[in-house]
Enzyme design. Structure first.
Site, mmCIF file in Angstrom:
data_model
loop_
_atom_site.group_PDB
_atom_site.id
_atom_site.type_symbol
_atom_site.label_atom_id
_atom_site.label_comp_id
_atom_site.label_asym_id
_atom_site.label_seq_id
_atom_site.Cartn_x
_atom_site.Cartn_y
_atom_site.Cartn_z
ATOM 1 C CD GLU A 40 28.363 59.080 6.942
ATOM 2 O OE1 GLU A 40 27.391 58.918 7.668
ATOM 3 O OE2 GLU A 40 28.266 59.135 5.696
ATOM 4 C CE1 TYR A 123 23.030 56.879 9.196
ATOM 5 C CE2 TYR A 123 24.403 58.854 9.119
ATOM 6 C CZ TYR A 123 23.874 57.731 8.511
ATOM 7 O OH TYR A 123 24.210 57.441 7.210
ATOM 8 C CG ASP A 141 19.886 59.367 7.775
ATOM 9 O OD1 ASP A 141 19.005 58.539 7.404
ATOM 10 O OD2 ASP A 141 20.462 60.115 6.985
#
Ligand code: SF4
Length: 295
Positions: A40, A123, A141
């Site tokens: 991520e 996020y 996002d």
């Protein structure tokens, strides 16, 4: 959105994802929360093909959060080579140390705790438990926000409104697959500049069909400097400096001469010094007696 439209949009996006989604991405084959967190952070500002390559080698080098926490910062930056935005490597390293020291090595799963870790925003603090634990919450996002604003045809919708729409559309009980589907939908169909509206599985529910107006906006030029008459963003020069300092040390002039193809000390020195000071402020490099080196 009407309840019926929500159901249709969920069904159509999931059907599209099952046949066209990117199911082979390596971070989609794991539920290891640390590995998901690495992916991520990498995906924040780097494209998927580059992340695939670097994610695999990063996980081989630092297979556990403990191994990352125990490593030297400069080794983490070295391993980050090629991904750009090196600040993320430092955040990841500090995050690993914080998990080891403050949470006994157990990666937190609660978004309210995750958001307190360095480098984690609204996020990522939600996406990590979604992808690692199928946590039944929504994350939003810029890509998901773009879909929401287009579907509702409100380009200037507030963040709060966009989050409301994201939660309204969440496919409950399948959060992990749902967010993977939205990510692929945003990068293959509802893209920033060239949305494929004609082949879109939710065109009947989308109020912007067939011509989302935001796709036509002109790109703003990033802050940067001219090199042989071409505008080069500052972040590219920052990347070149880190690249050089991986294997060298140097004064401002030595570095400038390497990172700027049309380097002229009288004209470029003050500018180069400011880029170096920016990297120092971000704790990536240090200066010892006028010589710059990786921290
Ligand atoms: S119709 Fe076009 S703008 Fe609307 S969701 Fe589909 S791709 Fe995006």
């Amino acid at each position: 959105m009407e309840k019926n439209d929500v159901k249709c949009a969920q069904k159509n996006i999931m059907a599209w994802y099952r046949s066209c989604g990117r199911h082979d991405l390596p971070w989609r084959k794991t539920m290891d929360i640390y590995h998901i967190a690495v992916s991520e952070i990498m995906l924040q500002q780097t494209n998927v093909p580059k992340v695939i390559e670097k994610y695999i080698s990063f996980i081989e080098r630092f297979p556990t959060i403990e191994s990352l926490a125990k490593s030297q910062q400069k080794d983490v930056i070295m391993q980050w080579q090629g991904l750009g935005y090196n600040r993320r490597a430092i955040y990841l390293h500090k995050m690993a140390q914080s998990v080891q020291n403050d949470f006994g090595g157990f990666f937190p799963e609660d978004p309210n705790i995750l958001i307190s870790l360095i480098g984690f925003g609204p996020y990522t603090s939600r996406s990590i438990p979604i992808f690692a634990r199928n946590c039944d919450i929504a994350a939003c996002d810029v890509n998901i926000a773009r879909i929401m604003r287009r579907v509702h045809k409100v380009n200037d919708a507030s963040e709060k409104q966009v989050i409301f729409w994201t939660e309204e559309l969440l496919y409950h009980g399948h959060s992990r697959d749902w967010h993977n589907a939205l990510m692929d939908f945003a990068s293959i169909i509802c893209t920033k500049r060239s949305p494929q509206c004609e082949m879109c599985p939710i065109k009947k529910q989308c109020l912007s069909f067939p011509d989302p107006q935001d796709a036509k906006k002109i790109l703003r030029t990033e802050v940067g400097r001219s090199e042989h008459g071409k505008h080069i963003p500052r972040r590219i020069f920052r990347g070149r400096i880190i690249e050089y300092l991986r294997t060298h040390k140097g004064t401002t002039d030595q570095i400038g001469n390497v990172i700027k193809k049309d380097w002229q000390s009288t004209k470029d020195r003050v500018w180069c010094e400011s880029v170096l000071k920016g990297l120092k402020k971000d704790h990536m490099i240090v200066c010892e007696d006028g010589v710059w080196l990786l921290k």
